[in-house]
Design an enzyme around this catalytic site. Sequence first.
Site, PDB file in Angstrom:
ATOM      1  N   LYS A  13       0.932  -1.011  -0.411  1.00 58.06           N
ATOM      2  CA  LYS A  13      -0.181   0.002  -0.236  1.00 58.06           C
ATOM      3  C   LYS A  13       1.112   1.381   0.125  1.00 58.06           C
ATOM      4  O   LYS A  13       0.800   2.336  -1.059  1.00 58.06           O
ATOM      5  CB  LYS A  13      -0.422   0.221   1.698  1.00 58.06           C
ATOM      6  CG  LYS A  13      -1.894  -1.401   1.447  1.00 58.06           C
ATOM      7  CD  LYS A  13      -2.732  -0.871   2.319  1.00 58.06           C
ATOM      8  CE  LYS A  13      -1.964  -0.891   4.210  1.00 58.06           C
ATOM      9  NZ  LYS A  13      -1.460  -2.545   4.072  1.00 58.06           N
ATOM     10  N   ARG A  88      -9.655   0.835   8.520  1.00 54.30           N
ATOM     11  CA  ARG A  88      -9.373  -0.466   8.538  1.00 54.30           C
ATOM     12  C   ARG A  88     -10.334  -1.849   9.404  1.00 54.30           C
ATOM     13  O   ARG A  88     -10.482  -2.734   9.732  1.00 54.30           O
ATOM     14  CB  ARG A  88      -7.846  -0.134  10.103  1.00 54.30           C
ATOM     15  CG  ARG A  88      -6.569  -0.630   9.039  1.00 54.30           C
ATOM     16  CD  ARG A  88      -6.005  -0.668  10.302  1.00 54.30           C
ATOM     17  NE  ARG A  88      -4.203  -1.616  10.183  1.00 54.30           N
ATOM     18  CZ  ARG A  88      -3.206  -0.734   8.898  1.00 54.30           C
ATOM     19  NH1 ARG A  88      -3.454   0.159   9.285  1.00 54.30           N
ATOM     20  NH2 ARG A  88      -2.235  -1.600   9.254  1.00 54.30           N
ATOM     21  N   ARG A 127      12.121  -5.872   4.828  1.00 57.76           N
ATOM     22  CA  ARG A 127      11.310  -4.132   4.613  1.00 57.76           C
ATOM     23  C   ARG A 127      12.606  -3.620   5.404  1.00 57.76           C
ATOM     24  O   ARG A 127      12.443  -3.237   6.335  1.00 57.76           O
ATOM     25  CB  ARG A 127       9.531  -3.813   5.042  1.00 57.76           C
ATOM     26  CG  ARG A 127       9.881  -2.315   5.288  1.00 57.76           C
ATOM     27  CD  ARG A 127       7.482  -2.193   4.728  1.00 57.76           C
ATOM     28  NE  ARG A 127       6.850  -2.707   6.234  1.00 57.76           N
ATOM     29  CZ  ARG A 127       6.117  -2.258   6.203  1.00 57.76           C
ATOM     30  NH1 ARG A 127       5.538  -1.942   5.589  1.00 57.76           N
ATOM     31  NH2 ARG A 127       5.063  -2.417   7.713  1.00 57.76           N
ATOM     32  N   ARG A 160      11.016  -1.306  10.935  1.00 55.89           N
ATOM     33  CA  ARG A 160      10.147  -0.650  12.236  1.00 55.89           C
ATOM     34  C   ARG A 160      10.340  -2.764  12.916  1.00 55.89           C
ATOM     35  O   ARG A 160      10.251  -3.618  13.701  1.00 55.89           O
ATOM     36  CB  ARG A 160       8.918  -1.391  11.297  1.00 55.89           C
ATOM     37  CG  ARG A 160       8.540   0.095  10.849  1.00 55.89           C
ATOM     38  CD  ARG A 160       7.040   0.425   9.723  1.00 55.89           C
ATOM     39  NE  ARG A 160       5.966  -0.694  10.301  1.00 55.89           N
ATOM     40  CZ  ARG A 160       4.834  -0.530   9.567  1.00 55.89           C
ATOM     41  NH1 ARG A 160       4.795  -0.269   8.520  1.00 55.89           N
ATOM     42  NH2 ARG A 160       3.853  -0.774   9.903  1.00 55.89           N
ATOM     43  N   ARG A 171      -0.711  -9.011  13.084  1.00 54.87           N
ATOM     44  CA  ARG A 171      -1.395  -8.221  12.137  1.00 54.87           C
ATOM     45  C   ARG A 171      -2.091  -8.593  11.471  1.00 54.87           C
ATOM     46  O   ARG A 171      -3.366  -8.273  10.775  1.00 54.87           O
ATOM     47  CB  ARG A 171      -0.128  -6.953  12.019  1.00 54.87           C
ATOM     48  CG  ARG A 171       0.242  -5.830  13.053  1.00 54.87           C
ATOM     49  CD  ARG A 171       1.649  -5.890  12.629  1.00 54.87           C
ATOM     50  NE  ARG A 171       1.400  -5.266  11.626  1.00 54.87           N
ATOM     51  CZ  ARG A 171       3.090  -4.848  10.648  1.00 54.87           C
ATOM     52  NH1 ARG A 171       4.022  -6.289  11.050  1.00 54.87           N
ATOM     53  NH2 ARG A 171       2.968  -4.228   9.947  1.00 54.87           N
TER      54      ARG A 171
HETATM   55  P1  ADP Z   1       1.185  -1.269   7.695  1.00 53.39           P
HETATM   56  O1  ADP Z   1       2.293  -0.973   7.099  1.00 53.39           O
HETATM   57  O2  ADP Z   1       2.064  -2.626   7.662  1.00 53.39           O
HETATM   58  O3  ADP Z   1       0.132  -2.031   7.152  1.00 53.39           O
HETATM   59  P2  ADP Z   1       0.435   0.582   8.913  1.00 53.39           P
HETATM   60  O4  ADP Z   1       2.172   1.132   8.917  1.00 53.39           O
HETATM   61  O5  ADP Z   1      -0.083   1.118   8.126  1.00 53.39           O
HETATM   62  O6  ADP Z   1       0.927  -1.148   9.069  1.00 53.39           O
HETATM   63  O7  ADP Z   1       0.377   0.679  10.603  1.00 53.39           O
HETATM   64  C1  ADP Z   1       1.128   0.239  11.725  1.00 53.39           C
HETATM   65  C2  ADP Z   1       0.289   0.479  13.341  1.00 53.39           C
HETATM   66  O8  ADP Z   1      -0.350   0.847  12.816  1.00 53.39           O
HETATM   67  C3  ADP Z   1      -1.128  -0.835  13.452  1.00 53.39           C
HETATM   68  O9  ADP Z   1      -0.361  -2.161  13.234  1.00 53.39           O
HETATM   69  C4  ADP Z   1      -1.814  -0.617  14.125  1.00 53.39           C
HETATM   70  O10 ADP Z   1      -1.443  -0.419  15.415  1.00 53.39           O
HETATM   71  C5  ADP Z   1      -2.081   1.541  13.975  1.00 53.39           C
HETATM   72  N1  ADP Z   1      -2.588   1.961  12.866  1.00 53.39           N
HETATM   73  C6  ADP Z   1      -2.151   2.250  11.135  1.00 53.39           C
HETATM   74  N2  ADP Z   1      -3.428   2.903  11.082  1.00 53.39           N
HETATM   75  C7  ADP Z   1      -4.560   2.079  12.406  1.00 53.39           C
HETATM   76  C8  ADP Z   1      -5.784   2.368  12.089  1.00 53.39           C
HETATM   77  N3  ADP Z   1      -6.756   3.377  10.446  1.00 53.39           N
HETATM   78  N4  ADP Z   1      -6.434   2.158  12.772  1.00 53.39           N
HETATM   79  C9  ADP Z   1      -5.926   1.115  14.247  1.00 53.39           C
HETATM   80  N5  ADP Z   1      -4.177   1.382  14.264  1.00 53.39           N
HETATM   81  C10 ADP Z   1      -3.909   1.519  13.352  1.00 53.39           C
HETATM   82  P1  ADP Z   2       2.249  -1.632   3.026  1.00 54.49           P
HETATM   83  O1  ADP Z   2       2.154  -0.288   3.157  1.00 54.49           O
HETATM   84  O2  ADP Z   2       1.170  -2.389   2.634  1.00 54.49           O
HETATM   85  O3  ADP Z   2       2.674  -2.567   4.518  1.00 54.49           O
HETATM   86  P2  ADP Z   2       4.875  -1.537   1.942  1.00 54.49           P
HETATM   87  O4  ADP Z   2       4.285  -0.594   0.733  1.00 54.49           O
HETATM   88  O5  ADP Z   2       5.042  -1.109   2.915  1.00 54.49           O
HETATM   89  O6  ADP Z   2       3.121  -2.354   2.472  1.00 54.49           O
HETATM   90  O7  ADP Z   2       5.335  -2.975   1.307  1.00 54.49           O
HETATM   91  C1  ADP Z   2       6.264  -3.721   2.396  1.00 54.49           C
HETATM   92  C2  ADP Z   2       7.585  -4.042   1.547  1.00 54.49           C
HETATM   93  O8  ADP Z   2       7.561  -5.421   0.231  1.00 54.49           O
HETATM   94  C3  ADP Z   2       7.907  -3.571   1.608  1.00 54.49           C
HETATM   95  O9  ADP Z   2       9.931  -3.671   1.789  1.00 54.49           O
HETATM   96  C4  ADP Z   2       8.440  -3.127  -0.133  1.00 54.49           C
HETATM   97  O10 ADP Z   2      10.126  -2.547  -0.272  1.00 54.49           O
HETATM   98  C5  ADP Z   2       7.793  -4.088  -0.647  1.00 54.49           C
HETATM   99  N1  ADP Z   2       7.366  -4.504  -2.239  1.00 54.49           N
HETATM  100  C6  ADP Z   2       6.395  -3.276  -2.044  1.00 54.49           C
HETATM  101  N2  ADP Z   2       6.069  -4.441  -2.846  1.00 54.49           N
HETATM  102  C7  ADP Z   2       6.130  -5.191  -3.921  1.00 54.49           C
HETATM  103  C8  ADP Z   2       6.129  -6.285  -4.520  1.00 54.49           C
HETATM  104  N3  ADP Z   2       5.392  -5.365  -6.135  1.00 54.49           N
HETATM  105  N4  ADP Z   2       7.649  -7.036  -4.900  1.00 54.49           N
HETATM  106  C9  ADP Z   2       8.075  -7.070  -3.731  1.00 54.49           C
HETATM  107  N5  ADP Z   2       8.096  -6.488  -2.889  1.00 54.49           N
HETATM  108  C10 ADP Z   2       7.476  -5.324  -2.717  1.00 54.49           C
END
Ligand code: ADP
Ligand code: ADP
Length: 214
Positions: A13, A88, A127, A160, A171
């Site tokens: 994302k 979410r 990541r 992270r 998660r």
């Molecule tokens: P990822 O990139 O791995 O999807 P995020 O960076 O979006 O994770 O979120 C990291 C953490 O922040 C989540 O595990 C949760 O604890 C909190 N968080 C982020 N967005 C939300 C949301 N919309 N509602 C509740 N908790 C959230």
């Molecule tokens: P999210 O925001 O959904 O948690 P991220 O955009 O941070 O996910 O992506 C998670 C990890 O996967 C990062 O290290 C990113 O560089 C890698 N990544 C993202 N898209 C791809 C893909 N299409 N193929 C391989 N690795 C990817």
Amino acid sequence: MRLILLGPPGAGKGTQAKLITKKYNIPQVSTGDILRKAVADKTPLGIKAKSYMDAGGLVPDEVVIGIIENRLKESDCKSGYILDGFPRTTAQAEALSKNLKKMSAEIDHVIDIDVDYDELIKRLTGRRTCRKCGEGFHLSFNPPKKDGICDRCGGELYQRDDDKEETIYKRFKVYQEQSTQLKSYYSKNGRFHSIKGTGSIEDIFNKVVSVLEA
Ligand code: ADP
Ligand code: ADP
Ligand code: ZN
């Protein structure tokens, strides 16, 4: 253009949001980024959110809803935004709909990026993120030119705290519990698109662009 990106942790994302920002010049609004900054700055919000985030759970709805309402009022969100990591839960989605109605605005597209658990584990354990500008990398799939250094700004890359295997599983479970209802909430209005998130970052971006320009 107002977009929502849905998908499990590690689906890509943030990566796609940054590419959309570059191409369409609308800001990425990531509740995760906002919360991590509050934690780093030790603000009252950060102190409240930290334990939930460390445990891989969700921060309470009213907290994140408040964050988003304030963020969407800022001037850079006037002509659109990409919501990354919000909503979410259905309660968050309903609060967003209410808020949009007040502003006579609506969401143009909801894009769900679908990736299975085995791939998510690989993505999240590799990541790395820039401490300074937030750019994302992956040790194998999208490595920086120089080890530990951001290509874009020279900042330091970090891993992270919640990208450890046991927290990732938690998660993912939380995502599974919420996502069925959330997707069905958005499927009702015909602006919901699900795309397969496997393939290169570029391949997936091409799919995103076809949705946005269809
Ligand atoms: P990822 O990139 O791995 O999807 P995020 O960076 O979006 O994770 O979120 C990291 C953490 O922040 C989540 O595990 C949760 O604890 C909190 N968080 C982020 N967005 C939300 C949301 N919309 N509602 C509740 N908790 C959230
Ligand atoms: P999210 O925001 O959904 O948690 P991220 O955009 O941070 O996910 O992506 C998670 C990890 O996967 C990062 O290290 C990113 O560089 C890698 N990544 C993202 N898209 C791809 C893909 N299409 N193929 C391989 N690795 C990817
Ligand atoms: Zn950087």
